[in-house]
Design a protein around this motif. Sequence first.
Motif, PDB file in Angstrom:
ATOM      1  N   PHE A 271      25.982  31.898  37.789  1.00 15.11           N
ATOM      2  CA  PHE A 271      26.809  32.530  36.760  1.00 15.11           C
ATOM      3  C   PHE A 271      25.992  33.518  35.940  1.00 15.11           C
ATOM      4  O   PHE A 271      26.425  34.648  35.686  1.00 15.11           O
ATOM      5  CB  PHE A 271      27.422  31.453  35.860  1.00 15.11           C
ATOM      6  CG  PHE A 271      28.235  31.990  34.721  1.00 15.11           C
ATOM      7  CD1 PHE A 271      29.470  32.592  34.954  1.00 15.11           C
ATOM      8  CD2 PHE A 271      27.776  31.898  33.409  1.00 15.11           C
ATOM      9  CE1 PHE A 271      30.233  33.092  33.898  1.00 15.11           C
ATOM     10  CE2 PHE A 271      28.536  32.386  32.351  1.00 15.11           C
ATOM     11  CZ  PHE A 271      29.770  32.989  32.602  1.00 15.11           C
ATOM     12  N   GLU A 272      24.806  33.104  35.540  1.00 18.43           N
ATOM     13  CA  GLU A 272      23.980  33.937  34.667  1.00 18.43           C
ATOM     14  C   GLU A 272      23.464  35.191  35.357  1.00 18.43           C
ATOM     15  O   GLU A 272      23.201  36.210  34.703  1.00 18.43           O
ATOM     16  CB  GLU A 272      22.822  33.103  34.107  1.00 18.43           C
ATOM     17  CG  GLU A 272      23.288  32.029  33.124  1.00 18.43           C
ATOM     18  CD  GLU A 272      22.156  31.127  32.637  1.00 18.43           C
ATOM     19  OE1 GLU A 272      21.010  31.319  33.108  1.00 18.43           O
ATOM     20  OE2 GLU A 272      22.417  30.246  31.799  1.00 18.43           O
ATOM     21  N   THR A 273      23.288  35.150  36.671  1.00 19.22           N
ATOM     22  CA  THR A 273      22.793  36.319  37.413  1.00 19.22           C
ATOM     23  C   THR A 273      23.926  37.187  37.961  1.00 19.22           C
ATOM     24  O   THR A 273      23.667  38.228  38.569  1.00 19.22           O
ATOM     25  CB  THR A 273      21.900  35.874  38.591  1.00 19.22           C
ATOM     26  OG1 THR A 273      22.668  35.015  39.466  1.00 19.22           O
ATOM     27  CG2 THR A 273      20.679  35.126  38.100  1.00 19.22           C
ATOM     28  N   GLY A 274      25.165  36.745  37.760  1.00 18.42           N
ATOM     29  CA  GLY A 274      26.292  37.534  38.234  1.00 18.42           C
ATOM     30  C   GLY A 274      26.659  37.302  39.682  1.00 18.42           C
ATOM     31  O   GLY A 274      27.479  38.035  40.249  1.00 18.42           O
ATOM     32  N   ALA A 275      26.078  36.273  40.299  1.00 15.60           N
ATOM     33  CA  ALA A 275      26.415  35.959  41.695  1.00 15.60           C
ATOM     34  C   ALA A 275      27.850  35.444  41.798  1.00 15.60           C
ATOM     35  O   ALA A 275      28.475  35.532  42.859  1.00 15.60           O
ATOM     36  CB  ALA A 275      25.446  34.925  42.254  1.00 15.60           C
ATOM     37  N   VAL A 276      28.361  34.884  40.702  1.00 19.74           N
ATOM     38  CA  VAL A 276      29.776  34.508  40.609  1.00 19.74           C
ATOM     39  C   VAL A 276      30.358  35.170  39.372  1.00 19.74           C
ATOM     40  O   VAL A 276      29.635  35.503  38.423  1.00 19.74           O
ATOM     41  CB  VAL A 276      29.970  32.976  40.542  1.00 19.74           C
ATOM     42  CG1 VAL A 276      29.500  32.309  41.834  1.00 19.74           C
ATOM     43  CG2 VAL A 276      29.270  32.382  39.331  1.00 19.74           C
TER      44      VAL A 276
ATOM     45  N   LYS B  20      42.048  37.073  40.273  1.00 18.34           N
ATOM     46  CA  LYS B  20      42.400  37.323  41.673  1.00 18.34           C
ATOM     47  C   LYS B  20      41.288  38.088  42.384  1.00 18.34           C
ATOM     48  O   LYS B  20      40.807  39.114  41.917  1.00 18.34           O
ATOM     49  CB  LYS B  20      43.706  38.116  41.761  1.00 18.34           C
ATOM     50  CG  LYS B  20      44.229  38.259  43.190  1.00 18.34           C
ATOM     51  CD  LYS B  20      45.614  38.873  43.217  1.00 18.34           C
ATOM     52  CE  LYS B  20      46.139  38.928  44.651  1.00 18.34           C
ATOM     53  NZ  LYS B  20      47.518  39.465  44.712  1.00 18.34           N
ATOM     54  N   GLY B  21      40.858  37.522  43.520  1.00 12.51           N
ATOM     55  CA  GLY B  21      39.810  38.140  44.318  1.00 12.51           C
ATOM     56  C   GLY B  21      38.402  37.885  43.817  1.00 12.51           C
ATOM     57  O   GLY B  21      37.428  38.329  44.433  1.00 12.51           O
ATOM     58  N   ARG B  22      38.265  37.171  42.712  1.00 11.70           N
ATOM     59  CA  ARG B  22      36.943  36.937  42.105  1.00 11.70           C
ATOM     60  C   ARG B  22      36.290  35.654  42.616  1.00 11.70           C
ATOM     61  O   ARG B  22      36.957  34.735  43.076  1.00 11.70           O
ATOM     62  CB  ARG B  22      37.088  36.845  40.588  1.00 11.70           C
ATOM     63  CG  ARG B  22      37.736  38.060  39.944  1.00 11.70           C
ATOM     64  CD  ARG B  22      36.828  39.255  39.918  1.00 11.70           C
ATOM     65  NE  ARG B  22      37.395  40.328  39.105  1.00 11.70           N
ATOM     66  CZ  ARG B  22      36.668  41.211  38.428  1.00 11.70           C
ATOM     67  NH1 ARG B  22      35.352  41.162  38.486  1.00 11.70           N
ATOM     68  NH2 ARG B  22      37.273  42.149  37.716  1.00 11.70           N
ATOM     69  N   LYS B  23      34.979  35.603  42.474  1.00 12.95           N
ATOM     70  CA  LYS B  23      34.212  34.410  42.845  1.00 12.95           C
ATOM     71  C   LYS B  23      34.116  33.486  41.640  1.00 12.95           C
ATOM     72  O   LYS B  23      33.668  33.902  40.571  1.00 12.95           O
ATOM     73  CB  LYS B  23      32.802  34.795  43.308  1.00 12.95           C
ATOM     74  CG  LYS B  23      32.756  35.601  44.589  1.00 12.95           C
ATOM     75  CD  LYS B  23      31.316  35.953  44.940  1.00 12.95           C
ATOM     76  CE  LYS B  23      31.240  36.788  46.212  1.00 12.95           C
ATOM     77  NZ  LYS B  23      29.843  37.187  46.515  1.00 12.95           N
ATOM     78  N   ILE B  24      34.532  32.227  41.830  1.00 15.73           N
ATOM     79  CA  ILE B  24      34.527  31.265  40.725  1.00 15.73           C
ATOM     80  C   ILE B  24      33.740  30.031  41.140  1.00 15.73           C
ATOM     81  O   ILE B  24      34.047  29.398  42.156  1.00 15.73           O
ATOM     82  CB  ILE B  24      35.956  30.847  40.345  1.00 15.73           C
ATOM     83  CG1 ILE B  24      36.839  32.086  40.104  1.00 15.73           C
ATOM     84  CG2 ILE B  24      35.938  29.960  39.109  1.00 15.73           C
ATOM     85  CD1 ILE B  24      38.306  31.764  39.929  1.00 15.73           C
ATOM     86  N   ALA B  25      32.741  29.677  40.353  1.00 20.59           N
ATOM     87  CA  ALA B  25      31.927  28.492  40.629  1.00 20.59           C
ATOM     88  C   ALA B  25      32.569  27.262  40.006  1.00 20.59           C
ATOM     89  O   ALA B  25      33.085  27.319  38.882  1.00 20.59           O
ATOM     90  CB  ALA B  25      30.518  28.675  40.072  1.00 20.59           C
TER      91      ALA B  25
END
Length: 339
Positions: free
Chosen positions: A183-188, A139-144
Amino acid sequence: MGRKKIYILAVLGFLLVLAGCDLKAGGAEQDGKGLKTINIGIQQSIGPLLLAKEKGWFEKEFKKEGIEVKWTEFQSGPPHFEAIASDRLDCGQVGNSPVIAAQSAGIPFKEIANTSNGLKGNAILVQKESGIKDLKDLKGRKIAVAKGSSGFNLLYRALSKAGLKPDDVKIIQLQPDEAQPAFETGAVDAWSIWEPFISLETIGKGARILTDGQLLNVYSPGFTVVRTKFAEQHPEQVIRFLKVYEKARLWEEKHQSEAVSLYAKVKKVDQKIIKQVIKNNKALNIPISDGIVKAQQKTADFQYSLDAIKKKINTNEVVDNSYIKKALKEVKKEGGDKN
């Protein structure tokens, strides 16, 4: 000769040319002859299609009929169907959600073989040290996720199981080549994806599987698909395609260490990763069963309830097992793997 007669003769001549073109296209195309190129789509998946491509087995087989093989690489399933809709692609292999979206959109294609069950071939990944321990933590998270892909369906099914709505998370629509660095850089915070990326990230980069199809009891089967008009005009070439794929599948099964070595070299990754990919997503080449059709119908109904597709569909309408049955029968008669 008067102008009127000249005009009439010109029109007749033009019509005869058109008729000749129609006869040439219609007659030759209908009996499967006259084909110069077969256009095959491939994703970044690891399996018999890649094996046959690297060994040139499709080229070798179709060359017997004077047919050139043209390959196009796609990031995910939906672009396959954009190409099919514009007559730029004849055959390819995709996941479950893209075929549902394509059927809903009225794109003319047929599912002609089941290539995987997909239970462990799709997963939602998080970083090893992530605070996301449960689906509710999304919840509230960024998902690619790639829109319309098998990962897209898995994500929505996972959210539903957790009692979350799509609006409860921030869905970032990215193709794998864009999602991986994000994903690897934490942008998502999470990534809903399929093999080989699952094993690349978990074994190679230390990521963690939050859930997968097996844990959710969600089938994400893979399919071989063909453009309807191509199948109608060139049925023998469709069977030929399936036979080459089956021989590659049998070769992989009998020569797994060599296949693993080839895949690792092509993808430039550790053989340990390749072995896990093959284990998670075992290659099939079989008729589409009633069970798989029912699983697809369940997915289609779910997506319709979310307004992800705009109309209800009967997933059985795009299934045609006649080609794979003929192909498997011929391969068996020919003695299977002879490459």
